[in-house]
Design an enzyme around this catalytic site. Structure first.
Site, PDB file in Angstrom:
ATOM      1  NE  ARG A  51       0.079   1.232   3.409  1.00 26.71           N
ATOM      2  CZ  ARG A  51       0.990   2.147   3.559  1.00 26.71           C
ATOM      3  NH1 ARG A  51       2.282   1.823   3.536  1.00 26.71           N
ATOM      4  NH2 ARG A  51       0.677   3.395   3.739  1.00 26.71           N
ATOM      5  N   GLY A  52       0.250   2.404  -0.118  1.00 30.28           N
ATOM      6  CA  GLY A  52       1.030   3.626  -0.304  1.00 30.28           C
ATOM      7  C   GLY A  52       1.090   3.904  -1.803  1.00 30.28           C
ATOM      8  CB  ALA A  53       0.278   6.961  -3.716  1.00 31.90           C
ATOM      9  NE  ARG A  88      -6.236   0.774  -1.644  1.00 35.56           N
ATOM     10  CZ  ARG A  88      -5.542   1.287  -0.612  1.00 35.56           C
ATOM     11  NH1 ARG A  88      -4.283   0.987  -0.455  1.00 35.56           N
ATOM     12  NH2 ARG A  88      -6.136   2.104   0.243  1.00 35.56           N
ATOM     13  CG  ASP A 239      -2.947   8.078  -1.122  1.00 37.64           C
ATOM     14  OD1 ASP A 239      -2.898   8.629   0.000  1.00 37.64           O
ATOM     15  OD2 ASP A 239      -2.576   6.914  -1.330  1.00 37.64           O
ATOM     16  CG  ASN A 249      -2.198  11.583   2.985  1.00 36.84           C
ATOM     17  OD1 ASN A 249      -1.715  10.676   2.299  1.00 36.84           O
ATOM     18  ND2 ASN A 249      -1.811  11.794   4.218  1.00 36.84           N
TER      19      ASN A 249
HETATM   20  O1  MRU Z   1      -4.540   3.195   2.220  1.00 37.26           O
HETATM   21  P1  MRU Z   1      -3.055   3.329   2.098  1.00 37.26           P
HETATM   22  O2  MRU Z   1      -2.306   2.728   3.237  1.00 37.26           O
HETATM   23  O3  MRU Z   1      -2.556   2.885   0.743  1.00 37.26           O
HETATM   24  O4  MRU Z   1      -2.831   4.899   2.172  1.00 37.26           O
HETATM   25  C1  MRU Z   1      -1.535   5.413   2.147  1.00 37.26           C
HETATM   26  C2  MRU Z   1      -1.476   6.857   2.397  1.00 37.26           C
HETATM   27  O5  MRU Z   1      -2.463   7.537   2.566  1.00 37.26           O
HETATM   28  C3  MRU Z   1      -0.119   7.468   2.358  1.00 37.26           C
HETATM   29  O6  MRU Z   1      -0.003   8.478   3.298  1.00 37.26           O
HETATM   30  C4  MRU Z   1       0.074   8.000   0.953  1.00 37.26           C
HETATM   31  O7  MRU Z   1      -0.025   6.972   0.027  1.00 37.26           O
HETATM   32  C5  MRU Z   1       1.334   8.687   0.808  1.00 37.26           C
HETATM   33  S1  MRU Z   1       2.548   7.565   0.316  1.00 37.26           S
HETATM   34  C6  MRU Z   1       4.037   8.059   0.170  1.00 37.26           C
END
Ligand code: MRU
Length: 360
Positions: A51-53, A88, A239, A249
């Protein structure tokens, strides 16, 4: 990033497949799982093994590469793009990476797609690492400025925008790591980030592994610390940033931005340019917000005293729950963006000034 003395990226090629760190097992177990098919990559993104963009984008790129290994036909390419694209909705890096893979492959003869797809996925990963390194460098200058005035820096962050959310280094946390490594005395307030607890489980794990002083706080505690002068700066990841500077975010980011604004605490957002959506000029109206299973709100997962994992209900039986996974912070609440090309104002002109060729 180093874990137990060994350097890791969050995703790396391994034999016929690609390996990722299983984030659903952290912070209690550090395990890498092998993705061998496009469906494996799809599942890894959908089930938040990754996870994480930026990492979602990198995994999707590898998903296309795995699909091309099995079958490089147009039908297979289209099906991979469709399947991965539906995982997602909020992180725009997913669409960015899929478009990049499609552009690299579509016009190629079928016989050349496999090798090209692998090279392009590797390039996307390498570029993400370099973007994150550069973001860290530019953010470090901001933190150094505070340290010179105050002697130490207190940062607050929300969710996880560290190396686990990217291929390496992270976005918001890349600035923290570079500042820490350069000798700046800093401490991070880590929002737990209900309901999935990315702060409590992932950010805290990373900071601990890197030796950065940190304290996990309940999501609602940040405003209190700001009122009492204990937060010098908020830095979060994102994101999707709309062309007007609005920031999507993790849910709860908007409330932190409001509290920061009320307390005149600088609120910075760290991002690679792959997170900018130039097609949307009103983030509040245009950015799709993922609605996740309410069970993530009604139940929590944790470690029992005997070392086994368990899930338990924390809400009144029968009560409805809702689970929007992201919110949008209006650009006017954001002090500035930290990008791979430097700092800019959180508005259309600021973004255009750094990325003129992308905004055209
Ligand atoms: O739902 P997630 O865990 O994928 O969400 C991640 C976030 O909101 C992070 O803060 C965002 O992707 C920034 S990543 C460098």
């Amino acid at each position: 990033m180093k874990i137990g003395g060994a350097h890791y990226r969050t995703i790396w090629p391994d034999g016929d497949g690609v390996r990722v760190i299983d984030q659903t097992r952290l912070p209690f177990a550090f395990e890498a799982v092998l993705l061998q098919t496009c469906s494996d990559a799809t599942k890894a993104i959908r089930d938040m093994i990754v996870r994480g963009a930026p990492l979602i984008g990198a995994t999707a790129a590898w998903g296309v590469a795995l699909a091309m290994r099995a079958d490089a036909s147009d039908a297979s390419l289209d099906s991979a793009l469709r399947e991965l694209g539906a995982t997602r909705p909020t992180a725009v890096n997913l669409r960015w990476a899929l478009e990049r893979m499609a552009n690299a492959l579509r016009t190629l003869p079928v016989g050349r797609r496999n090798e090209t797809a692998t090279l392009e996925a590797m390039r996307i990963c390498d570029e993400d690492v370099e973007c994150c390194r550069a973001i860290g460098f530019h953010g470090l200058l901001l933190l150094r400025d505070i340290a010179q005035r105050k002697g130490h820096v207190n940062i607050l962050t929300h969710c996880n925008a560290g190396w686990l959310a990217t291929v390496d280094f992270g976005t918001a946390l890349s600035t923290v790591y570079q500042a820490h490594d350069s000798g700046i005395d800093l401490h991070v307030w880590v929002d737990e980030t209900r309901p999935r607890n990315q702060g409590a489980s992932l950010t805290a794990f990373e900071l601990g592994a890197h030796g950065v002083k940190h304290t996990i706080i309940a999501d609602n505690a940040g405003g209190h610390y700001m009122q009492h002068g204990q937060v010098d700066m908020v830095i979060v990841g994102t994101d999707r940033v709309a062309a007007n500077g609005d920031v999507a975010n993790k849910i709860g980011t908007y409330l932190k931005a409001l509290a920061a604004y009320d307390n005149v605490v600088p609120f910075y957002v760290a991002l690679p340019s792959s997170t900018i959506d130039w097609t949307i000029d009103d983030g509040l109206r245009g950015i799709p917000i993922e609605e996740r299973n309410p069970r993530e709100v009604t139940h929590i997962q944790g470690l029992l005293a005997d070392g086994s994992m368990a899930e338990m209900q924390v809400t009144a039986p029968g009560s409805a729950a809702a689970n929007p996974a992201f919110d949008v912070t209006p650009a006017r609440l954001v002090t500035g963006f930290i990008t791979e090309r430097g700092l800019c104002a959180a508005n259309a002109d600021g973004l255009r000034s750094l990325f003129p060729e992308l905004s055209a």
